[in-house]
Design a protein around this motif. Sequence first.
Motif, PDB file in Angstrom:
ATOM      1  N   TYR A  59      72.728  33.194  26.367  1.00 15.98           N
ATOM      2  CA  TYR A  59      72.677  32.558  27.682  1.00 15.98           C
ATOM      3  C   TYR A  59      71.696  33.286  28.608  1.00 15.98           C
ATOM      4  O   TYR A  59      70.977  32.651  29.391  1.00 15.98           O
ATOM      5  N   GLU A  60      71.673  34.613  28.530  1.00 17.09           N
ATOM      6  CA  GLU A  60      70.734  35.371  29.353  1.00 17.09           C
ATOM      7  C   GLU A  60      69.295  35.025  29.000  1.00 17.09           C
ATOM      8  O   GLU A  60      68.453  34.837  29.886  1.00 17.09           O
ATOM      9  N   PHE A  63      68.311  31.415  30.273  1.00 15.60           N
ATOM     10  CA  PHE A  63      68.020  31.322  31.699  1.00 15.60           C
ATOM     11  C   PHE A  63      66.820  32.176  32.107  1.00 15.60           C
ATOM     12  O   PHE A  63      66.178  31.886  33.120  1.00 15.60           O
ATOM     13  N   GLU A  64      66.524  33.240  31.336  1.00 16.56           N
ATOM     14  CA  GLU A  64      65.357  34.057  31.651  1.00 16.56           C
ATOM     15  C   GLU A  64      64.051  33.294  31.440  1.00 16.56           C
ATOM     16  O   GLU A  64      63.076  33.505  32.143  1.00 16.56           O
ATOM     17  N   GLY A  66      63.202  30.149  31.962  1.00 15.78           N
ATOM     18  CA  GLY A  66      62.808  29.249  33.027  1.00 15.78           C
ATOM     19  C   GLY A  66      62.775  27.788  32.628  1.00 15.78           C
ATOM     20  O   GLY A  66      62.907  26.912  33.499  1.00 15.78           O
ATOM     21  N   VAL A  68      64.920  25.970  30.634  1.00 18.98           N
ATOM     22  CA  VAL A  68      66.236  25.363  30.776  1.00 18.98           C
ATOM     23  C   VAL A  68      66.689  25.386  32.235  1.00 18.98           C
ATOM     24  O   VAL A  68      67.307  24.437  32.715  1.00 18.98           O
ATOM     25  N   THR A  69      66.375  26.464  32.960  1.00 22.40           N
ATOM     26  CA  THR A  69      66.763  26.551  34.369  1.00 22.40           C
ATOM     27  C   THR A  69      66.116  25.441  35.184  1.00 22.40           C
ATOM     28  O   THR A  69      66.770  24.771  35.990  1.00 22.40           O
ATOM     29  N   LYS A  70      64.824  25.222  34.965  1.00 24.72           N
ATOM     30  CA  LYS A  70      64.127  24.149  35.680  1.00 24.72           C
ATOM     31  C   LYS A  70      64.672  22.780  35.275  1.00 24.72           C
ATOM     32  O   LYS A  70      64.886  21.906  36.127  1.00 24.72           O
ATOM     33  N   LEU A  72      67.610  22.112  34.184  1.00 26.16           N
ATOM     34  CA  LEU A  72      68.956  21.968  34.748  1.00 26.16           C
ATOM     35  C   LEU A  72      68.890  21.520  36.205  1.00 26.16           C
ATOM     36  O   LEU A  72      69.658  20.652  36.637  1.00 26.16           O
ATOM     37  N   GLY A  73      67.955  22.089  36.962  1.00 25.09           N
ATOM     38  CA  GLY A  73      67.776  21.671  38.348  1.00 25.09           C
ATOM     39  C   GLY A  73      67.307  20.226  38.458  1.00 25.09           C
ATOM     40  O   GLY A  73      67.755  19.480  39.331  1.00 25.09           O
ATOM     41  N   LEU A 222      67.282  18.144  31.545  1.00 24.96           N
ATOM     42  CA  LEU A 222      67.939  19.004  30.561  1.00 24.96           C
ATOM     43  C   LEU A 222      68.180  18.290  29.237  1.00 24.96           C
ATOM     44  O   LEU A 222      68.043  18.890  28.167  1.00 24.96           O
ATOM     45  N   ILE A 260      75.501  24.382  27.953  1.00 23.26           N
ATOM     46  CA  ILE A 260      75.046  24.248  29.338  1.00 23.26           C
ATOM     47  C   ILE A 260      74.910  22.778  29.721  1.00 23.26           C
ATOM     48  O   ILE A 260      75.215  22.382  30.848  1.00 23.26           O
TER      49      ILE A 260
END
Length: 287
Positions: A59-60, A63-64, A66, A68-70, A72-73, A222, A260
Amino acid sequence: MEKPKPVTRVAKALAIVTILVMVFVPFLVIVSTSFASNREVIANGGWVLWPTHPTLRAYEQVFEGGIVTKALGVSAGITIIGTLASLACTTFLAYALSRPKVYGGKPILLIVLFTFLFPPGMIPAFLLVKGMGMLESYSALIVPVLINVFNLVVLRGFFQGVPEELYEAARLDGANDWQILWRVVLPLSKAALAVVGLFYAVSYWNAWFHASIYLESDHWPLQQVLRTYVMGGSQIADTGLSDAANVSAPQTMQMAVLVIATVPILIVYPFLQKYFTKGVLTGAIKS
């Protein structure tokens, strides 16, 4: 109805237990694999039923990176904005079509039902989106699917079930159509609105096909990222999420992305579950 025989009750219980196991075990494997270490994944052939040394390393790294983080947003924004817009437009149109004396109500209803029976193909839809200048825009994921005909029929049936005496009483008190909708109809339609809102939210959250057609990879939601790196067989480590030497096993990374993508809907659903059966059945019976 007479009481079922013991054999029938046992058979039903076994059937329910079997279905629960078939649903729960794969989900447990997905979650467990996402928390497993590389050594456990390799030792168990890629899948872990229960990790002995759970870790958040996958998971770290997800998300590191970027990506998947983008994504997800993007998915969260499309889901929230799309659900609110679709719910508002569907409510207004369903309320108008539910009133018996609306001018042009029946022709409009027939046109709406026609689009449900004969949906446009992929090429006409693409040309329409391109002609409206929505390519490479998130609006292409919302505007073409703004109103779902099934949800419209459910809400229309629910609004038709509101007693006519309430409408007449509101008009006698001097209320116009907007005031009747906001102060009379909507407070009585919480169950139907919750169900339709959940339908829209799940639809927007799980949408990936339109994103693959209308958007470049830098703007994917996502679910499209999930499909590319899990269903497509690609490794997330190859996208620069982390150093190759320290990256987790591909199965662990893929299952982490899958968790996620699944958890948000699982969190929202229990809060709306009590409205689910009531809203669907009421709308279906009265439509």
